[in-house]
Design a protein around this motif. Structure first.
Motif, short mmCIF file in Angstrom:
data_model
loop_
_atom_site.label_atom_id
_atom_site.label_comp_id
_atom_site.label_asym_id
_atom_site.label_seq_id
_atom_site.Cartn_x
_atom_site.Cartn_y
_atom_site.Cartn_z
N ILE A 67 85.45 7.44 37.95
CA ILE A 67 86.34 8.08 36.99
C ILE A 67 86.69 9.50 37.42
N LYS A 71 90.32 11.18 36.95
CA LYS A 71 90.50 12.46 36.22
C LYS A 71 91.14 13.52 37.12
N GLN A 74 94.75 13.02 37.46
CA GLN A 74 95.47 13.49 36.27
C GLN A 74 95.69 15.00 36.33
N ASN A 206 84.20 4.82 30.21
CA ASN A 206 84.14 5.59 31.46
C ASN A 206 82.88 6.43 31.58
N ILE A 231 85.60 18.59 40.59
CA ILE A 231 86.61 18.85 39.56
C ILE A 231 87.00 20.34 39.56
#
Ligand code: UDP
Length: 243
Positions: A67, A71, A74, A206, A231
């Motif tokens: 995931i 992410k 996105q 998720n 991230i």
């Protein structure tokens, strides 16, 4: 290399469409190397030229396993339909291989895991021909690959962990005439019944990563280094590209 390049090449359609593509490739003996990409793969590629080359190679397909990758896409404004997990690909290949009576080679994980995996295959996928198998604790992996080439399997699943499994496939890919190749990490452990996959609700929400950490707390550091830091780096990259 910034991360954006890897995301551009990532498979963007749905899981169902991916399986349809996969079935066609299997039918046509279309040699295919699938890289199940998660943040760890991308982070590793930042400092490893070989991994970076294979992710950018037009002959490999990278799919968003994890995931964290979905992410991150996105955040970067890249439209990726959904996560396609390595273990789901592995199970799908058993099903497709059984349906069209294809052959498979299993390489990786412990011998007792392989033994139980073979029992599952025998019971659930009786028309899938096992071309060969080898546990992942042999000394000479090159010898295993050379034996495998001679058997010309239609499907090759390698469970040695990132990045060894991908590097091994990439090293020998040219020598195979056909085959669908996937590095499947800990999938044999789950497929054989030695480890449990997260309950469906975790997968749906998720949160499979959370389940894996809860079950194996030693994964926490690996998770932090590869996912949380990843991230942050992606956010930085987005900021840079906006300026
Ligand atoms: N493994 C192996 N030989 C080795 C090291 C690991 O066959 O020298 C196997 C291990 O038994 C496990 C898999 O590689 O089945 C890696 O699993 P892990 O859960 O770490 O992979 P992940 O799914 O997290 O990438």
């Amino acid at each position: 290399m910034n991360y954006n390049e890897y995301f551009k090449k990532l498979y963007k359609k749905s899981q169902i469409e991916f399986y349809e593509d996969l079935e066609k490739k299997l039918q046509n003996n279309d040699k295919t190397f699938i890289i199940t990409a998660n943040p760890e793969t991308f982070k590793y590629a930042q400092s490893d030229k070989e991994m970076s080359t294979m992710l950018n190679d037009k002959n490999t397909i990278s799919v968003p396993d994890g995931i964290g990758v979905v992410k991150a896409a996105q955040i970067l404004g890249i439209d990726i339909k959904e996560r396609i997990a390595g273990i789901d690909i592995a199970n799908k290949l058993l099903e497709l291989g059984n349906k069209s009576k294809k052959s498979i080679y299993f390489f990786g994980s412990k011998q007792e895991v392989i033994d139980d995996l073979l029992k599952v295959v025998h019971e659930k996928y009786p028309d899938l021909k096992v071309a060969g198998y080898q546990n992942g604790y042999v000394k000479d992996r090159d010898k295993v690959m050379n034996e495998m080439i001679k058997k010309e399997p239609d499907i090759v699943l390698i469970a040695l962990g990132i990045p060894e499994q991908e590097k091994l496939i990439y090293k020998y890919l040219d020598k195979f005439k056909k085959g669908i190749f996937v590095g499947v990490g800990g999938s044999f452990d789950v497929m054989s019944g030695h480890k449990k996959r997260a309950p469906k609700i975790f997968i749906k929400l998720n949160l499979e990563w959370l389940y894996r950490i809860a079950k194996e707390p030693s994964r926490l550091k690996r998770f932090y280094n590869n996912n949380i830091k990843f991230i942050f780096e992606i956010k930085k990259e987005r900021k840079k590209s906006k300026n």
